[in-house]
Design a protein around this motif. Sequence first.
Motif, PDB file in Angstrom:
ATOM      1  N   LEU A   6     -47.641 -13.714  40.617  1.00 16.63           N
ATOM      2  CA  LEU A   6     -48.926 -13.720  40.094  1.00 16.63           C
ATOM      3  C   LEU A   6     -49.877 -13.436  41.186  1.00 16.63           C
ATOM      4  O   LEU A   6     -49.617 -13.535  42.322  1.00 16.63           O
ATOM      5  N   LEU A   7     -51.278 -12.642  40.807  1.00 10.97           N
ATOM      6  CA  LEU A   7     -51.909 -12.530  41.780  1.00 10.97           C
ATOM      7  C   LEU A   7     -52.829 -13.759  42.514  1.00 10.97           C
ATOM      8  O   LEU A   7     -52.651 -14.681  41.789  1.00 10.97           O
ATOM      9  N   ALA A   8     -53.204 -13.525  43.434  1.00 14.95           N
ATOM     10  CA  ALA A   8     -54.378 -14.585  43.850  1.00 14.95           C
ATOM     11  C   ALA A   8     -55.463 -14.539  43.078  1.00 14.95           C
ATOM     12  O   ALA A   8     -55.706 -13.435  42.671  1.00 14.95           O
ATOM     13  N   ALA A   9     -56.300 -15.762  43.016  1.00 12.30           N
ATOM     14  CA  ALA A   9     -57.430 -15.944  42.205  1.00 12.30           C
ATOM     15  C   ALA A   9     -58.469 -14.727  42.529  1.00 12.30           C
ATOM     16  O   ALA A   9     -58.979 -14.066  41.947  1.00 12.30           O
ATOM     17  N   HIS A  10     -58.694 -14.680  43.868  1.00 14.14           N
ATOM     18  CA  HIS A  10     -59.923 -13.927  44.223  1.00 14.14           C
ATOM     19  C   HIS A  10     -59.474 -12.412  44.140  1.00 14.14           C
ATOM     20  O   HIS A  10     -60.471 -11.467  43.729  1.00 14.14           O
ATOM     21  N   ALA A  61     -51.783  -2.997  34.138  1.00 14.31           N
ATOM     22  CA  ALA A  61     -50.436  -3.163  34.320  1.00 14.31           C
ATOM     23  C   ALA A  61     -50.498  -4.346  35.418  1.00 14.31           C
ATOM     24  O   ALA A  61     -49.677  -5.507  35.093  1.00 14.31           O
ATOM     25  N   VAL A  62     -51.297  -4.302  36.328  1.00 11.37           N
ATOM     26  CA  VAL A  62     -51.389  -5.290  37.395  1.00 11.37           C
ATOM     27  C   VAL A  62     -52.237  -6.373  36.961  1.00 11.37           C
ATOM     28  O   VAL A  62     -52.014  -7.609  37.189  1.00 11.37           O
ATOM     29  N   TYR A  63     -53.093  -6.188  36.028  1.00 17.69           N
ATOM     30  CA  TYR A  63     -54.251  -7.400  35.612  1.00 17.69           C
ATOM     31  C   TYR A  63     -53.197  -8.178  34.925  1.00 17.69           C
ATOM     32  O   TYR A  63     -53.523  -9.632  34.859  1.00 17.69           O
ATOM     33  N   ALA A  64     -52.000  -7.735  34.225  1.00 21.07           N
ATOM     34  CA  ALA A  64     -51.296  -8.629  33.451  1.00 21.07           C
ATOM     35  C   ALA A  64     -50.811  -9.933  34.486  1.00 21.07           C
ATOM     36  O   ALA A  64     -50.137 -10.963  33.813  1.00 21.07           O
ATOM     37  N   LYS A  65     -50.852  -9.418  35.747  1.00 20.19           N
ATOM     38  CA  LYS A  65     -50.171 -10.631  36.647  1.00 20.19           C
ATOM     39  C   LYS A  65     -51.385 -11.567  37.068  1.00 20.19           C
ATOM     40  O   LYS A  65     -51.181 -12.215  38.306  1.00 20.19           O
ATOM     41  N   ALA A  66     -52.368 -11.640  36.532  1.00 16.63           N
ATOM     42  CA  ALA A  66     -53.547 -12.480  36.848  1.00 16.63           C
ATOM     43  C   ALA A  66     -52.988 -13.969  36.525  1.00 16.63           C
ATOM     44  O   ALA A  66     -52.613 -14.186  35.426  1.00 16.63           O
TER      45      ALA A  66
END
Lengths: 82, 136
Positions: A6-10, A61-66
Motif C-alpha cells: 500500500l502507498l503511504a497516506a500522504h 494502476a498505482v492509485y489502486a494501491k492507495a
Amino acid sequence: MDQQQLLAAHEAIDLHEIINFKTLGLAKSKLMQGLVFDQELRALMEKDVQQTQQAIAELQAVYAKAPFHAPVPEFRPTPILN
Amino acid sequence: MNMQQADPIKMDYLDPANALNMPEMADMTFAMDFLSRVKEGVRNLSVALTESVSPDLRALLRTQLRQGIALHQEISELMIRKKWFHPYGLKEQFQLDMLSLQNTLEISKQRFFPDDTSRKGMFDRTPDAHMGGSEA
C-alpha cells in the motif's frame, strides 16, 4: 493485501491531486482542439492528449494501491446535489 | 429569451468587425492557457515527487515530470516563434497583456447565454436517478 504494497497516506493524497489535475487537463486539451485555428498548436495539444492518456493509465494502476482503495461501482455512490 | 445587453458596448458579438484578427487573438489565448496548464503540471508533479516514497511511484512521476518540462519547452518555443509570447521583449509582452485583458474584459461583459441554462429537462435520465438524485 500486505501492508508493504500500500502507498503511504500522504503519497496517496498527492496522487489523488495529480490524477484529478491530469483528468481535467486531458478533457481541456481534447476539447480545445475544436477551437484552435493554428494547426501546430493543435498538434501540441494532441501530443498532450496522447501523453496524458498514457500518464493517467499508469497513475491509475498505482492509485489502486492507495490505503483507501475501494471497489468501483457502476454509478457514483452519492447523489449529485442540485 | 432576453438577450439584451445589460451594459451596451460599441459592438455586439454578431458584429463582423469582431472577426478582425480573431483567430490570432483566440490562438494566443488558448496557447497561454495551455502553457500555464503545463507549467502548473510541472509544479504539481515536483510537489508530488517530493512527497512520494514508493520507488514505482517516484519513477513514474519523474518520467512524467520530464515529459512536462519537454512539453513546456515546445509550447513556449512555438509561442515565441508565433509572436504570442515575448520573454525577451517585456514592452511587447506588456502590450500583448494589455490587449488581451481589454479584449477579454469586453467579451466578458457580453451576454452570450440565456438566463436559465439548466438543461436537465432535455435528458431522459441522470446517472443517479435510481437513488433519487434529483430530490437531493
